[in-house]
Design a protein around this motif. Structure first.
Motif, short mmCIF file in Angstrom:
data_model
loop_
_atom_site.label_atom_id
_atom_site.label_comp_id
_atom_site.label_asym_id
_atom_site.label_seq_id
_atom_site.Cartn_x
_atom_site.Cartn_y
_atom_site.Cartn_z
N ARG A 150 -40.76 -30.08 27.38
CA ARG A 150 -41.21 -28.75 26.93
C ARG A 150 -42.38 -28.89 25.96
NH1 ARG A 150 -35.54 -27.66 27.05
NH2 ARG A 150 -35.31 -28.31 24.88
N ILE A 151 -42.31 -29.89 25.07
CA ILE A 151 -43.40 -30.12 24.12
C ILE A 151 -44.67 -30.50 24.86
CG2 ILE A 151 -44.22 -31.63 22.27
CD1 ILE A 151 -41.31 -31.80 21.29
N GLN A 152 -44.53 -31.41 25.83
CA GLN A 152 -45.69 -31.83 26.62
C GLN A 152 -46.29 -30.67 27.40
OE1 GLN A 152 -47.24 -34.77 26.52
NE2 GLN A 152 -45.76 -35.43 24.97
N GLU A 153 -45.43 -29.79 27.91
CA GLU A 153 -45.91 -28.63 28.66
C GLU A 153 -46.66 -27.68 27.74
OE1 GLU A 153 -46.62 -26.03 31.83
OE2 GLU A 153 -46.05 -28.15 31.73
N GLU A 154 -46.14 -27.49 26.52
CA GLU A 154 -46.83 -26.63 25.56
C GLU A 154 -48.19 -27.23 25.18
OE1 GLU A 154 -44.13 -26.23 22.33
OE2 GLU A 154 -42.73 -24.94 23.43
N LYS A 155 -48.23 -28.56 25.00
CA LYS A 155 -49.49 -29.22 24.68
C LYS A 155 -50.48 -29.07 25.84
CE LYS A 155 -47.83 -32.80 21.48
NZ LYS A 155 -47.68 -34.27 21.28
N ARG A 156 -49.96 -29.24 27.06
CA ARG A 156 -50.83 -29.12 28.24
C ARG A 156 -51.43 -27.73 28.34
NH1 ARG A 156 -50.81 -27.19 33.11
NH2 ARG A 156 -48.71 -26.32 32.86
N ARG A 157 -50.58 -26.71 28.11
CA ARG A 157 -51.07 -25.34 28.19
C ARG A 157 -52.09 -25.06 27.08
NH1 ARG A 157 -45.46 -21.94 29.37
NH2 ARG A 157 -45.09 -22.76 31.48
N ALA A 158 -51.81 -25.58 25.86
CA ALA A 158 -52.75 -25.39 24.75
C ALA A 158 -54.09 -26.06 25.06
CB ALA A 158 -52.16 -25.96 23.47
N GLU A 159 -54.03 -27.25 25.67
CA GLU A 159 -55.27 -27.95 26.04
C GLU A 159 -56.04 -27.18 27.11
OE1 GLU A 159 -54.06 -31.82 27.20
OE2 GLU A 159 -53.69 -32.53 25.14
N GLU A 160 -55.31 -26.59 28.04
CA GLU A 160 -55.95 -25.78 29.07
C GLU A 160 -56.66 -24.57 28.46
OE1 GLU A 160 -53.02 -24.72 31.94
OE2 GLU A 160 -53.10 -26.65 33.00
N VAL A 161 -55.98 -23.94 27.48
CA VAL A 161 -56.58 -22.78 26.82
C VAL A 161 -57.84 -23.20 26.07
CG1 VAL A 161 -56.25 -21.08 24.98
CG2 VAL A 161 -54.42 -21.50 26.62
N ARG A 162 -57.75 -24.33 25.33
CA ARG A 162 -58.92 -24.82 24.59
C ARG A 162 -60.06 -25.18 25.54
NH1 ARG A 162 -54.95 -27.35 21.26
NH2 ARG A 162 -55.10 -29.28 22.46
N ALA A 163 -59.71 -25.80 26.65
CA ALA A 163 -60.74 -26.19 27.62
C ALA A 163 -61.40 -24.95 28.22
CB ALA A 163 -60.12 -27.04 28.73
N GLU A 164 -60.60 -23.92 28.48
CA GLU A 164 -61.14 -22.68 29.06
C GLU A 164 -62.04 -21.99 28.04
OE1 GLU A 164 -61.93 -19.97 31.95
OE2 GLU A 164 -60.80 -21.85 32.13
N GLU A 165 -61.60 -21.97 26.77
CA GLU A 165 -62.42 -21.35 25.73
C GLU A 165 -63.73 -22.11 25.55
OE1 GLU A 165 -59.91 -21.37 22.33
OE2 GLU A 165 -58.83 -19.53 22.90
N LYS A 166 -63.64 -23.46 25.58
CA LYS A 166 -64.84 -24.27 25.45
C LYS A 166 -65.81 -24.01 26.60
CE LYS A 166 -66.39 -29.08 25.07
NZ LYS A 166 -65.97 -30.51 25.08
N LYS A 167 -65.24 -23.89 27.80
CA LYS A 167 -66.07 -23.63 28.97
C LYS A 167 -66.77 -22.28 28.85
CE LYS A 167 -65.81 -23.14 34.00
NZ LYS A 167 -64.92 -23.10 35.17
N GLU A 168 -66.00 -21.28 28.40
CA GLU A 168 -66.58 -19.94 28.25
C GLU A 168 -67.68 -19.94 27.19
OE1 GLU A 168 -63.33 -17.38 27.40
OE2 GLU A 168 -62.53 -17.39 29.45
N ASN A 169 -67.42 -20.65 26.08
CA ASN A 169 -68.44 -20.72 25.03
C ASN A 169 -69.70 -21.43 25.51
OD1 ASN A 169 -66.73 -19.43 23.23
ND2 ASN A 169 -65.92 -21.36 22.37
N GLU A 170 -69.50 -22.52 26.26
CA GLU A 170 -70.66 -23.26 26.79
C GLU A 170 -71.45 -22.40 27.77
OE1 GLU A 170 -68.95 -26.75 28.41
OE2 GLU A 170 -68.92 -27.85 26.50
N GLU A 171 -70.72 -21.65 28.61
CA GLU A 171 -71.40 -20.77 29.57
C GLU A 171 -72.17 -19.67 28.86
OE1 GLU A 171 -68.30 -19.44 32.13
OE2 GLU A 171 -68.32 -21.25 33.38
N ALA A 172 -71.53 -19.12 27.79
CA ALA A 172 -72.20 -18.06 27.04
C ALA A 172 -73.44 -18.61 26.34
CB ALA A 172 -71.23 -17.48 26.01
N LEU A 173 -73.34 -19.83 25.78
CA LEU A 173 -74.47 -20.45 25.11
C LEU A 173 -75.59 -20.74 26.10
CD1 LEU A 173 -75.64 -21.65 22.53
CD2 LEU A 173 -74.52 -23.81 23.10
N GLN A 174 -75.20 -21.23 27.28
CA GLN A 174 -76.20 -21.51 28.30
C GLN A 174 -76.90 -20.23 28.75
OE1 GLN A 174 -77.25 -24.41 29.27
NE2 GLN A 174 -78.68 -23.62 30.77
#
Length: 247
Positions: A150-174
């Motif tokens: 469960r902890i690993q799954e929560e970490k995985r989901r949090a990493e996915e959210v961070r990766a998605e936010e990073k992608k959106e920020n990079e796209e917006a910056l671009q």
């Protein structure tokens, strides 16, 4: 006289049958003992059961001794077979546990721990005790494993959210960079307008200190609007005058 002879023949046949039956049982008993010594419990059980078949047909000391011993050895063979079966099951459960197949391991350990035995056996009781201990360990290991998952799954989901936010920020910056590259600054646009005006006016006219080319406002579509005008001095003394728009 004939009846006596007939009874004698019957007795002889009975004696011969008894002897043959005894010899057969004695041989089966010996074979069973050999199988038992070799750990061939199933084969030994079959031999001892053959000895005990029809044991009440002949009632004498020799037969009783053989059947009594067969009974004792049969219980030993059955105990040995059960011990082997439970030990193999226990090993199978441990293998399942090593592979993290918790539910299968739990089922096996429960079967062993709850197995009822007809006769007390220290070896079999040891296997049952080991199964009970492993069952408790497996239940705890399963609970811990699921918690970690469960902890690993929560970490995985949090990493996915961070990766998605990073992608959106990079796209917006671009996107901003691309927009910034496509838009002209006011000065760049003014230079272009100036070059265009040279098709209509001379440099002298445009470079007149009283002629001004200035940014005025943006249109709704984003185009820059510039104003070209001349400051006409009406009163040289007061420097008062008016603006004459050229375009």
């Amino acid at each position: 006289m004939g009846e006596i002879k007939s009874d004698a023949e019957k007795f002889k046949k009975h004696a011969e049958l008894a002897l043959n039956t005894y010899n057969d049982r004695k041989e089966w008993l010996i074979r069973g003992e050999d199988d038992l010594e070799d750990g061939q419990f199933q084969e030994a059980i079959l031999m001892f059961k053959k000895v005990l078949e029809g044991k009440d047909q002949f009632d004498n000391k020799k037969f009783n001794e053989v059947t009594h011993k067969a009974n004792e050895l049969l219980r030993q063979a059955q105990g040995g077979k059960l011990y082997d079966e439970l030990s193999n099951k226990l090993q199978s459960g441990e293998n399942k546990l090593e592979k993290l197949k918790f539910d299968e391991a739990i089922s096996i350990f429960e079967q062993i721990a709850k197995h009822e035995i007809k006769k007390e056996s220290s070896r079999i009781n040891k296997v049952k005790d080991d199964a009970s201990e492993l069952l408790e360990q497996t239940l705890k290991a399963k609970e811990q494993y699921l918690a970690e998952q469960r902890i690993q799954e929560e970490k995985r989901r949090a990493e996915e959210v961070r990766a998605e936010e990073k992608k959106e920020n990079e796209e917006a910056l671009q996107e901003k960079k691309e927009q910034g590259q496509s838009l002209l600054t006011h000065q760049e646009a003014k230079n272009l307008v100036y070059k265009y005006l040279l098709n209509k006016y001379t440099k002298t006219q445009l470079n007149n200190p009283n002629v001004f080319l200035e940014y005025d406002h943006d249109k709704d579509n984003g185009d820059y609007i510039f104003r070209l005008y001349e400051v006409v001095i009406d009163n040289p003394e007061t420097k008062e005058g008016h603006q004459a728009t050229w375009g």
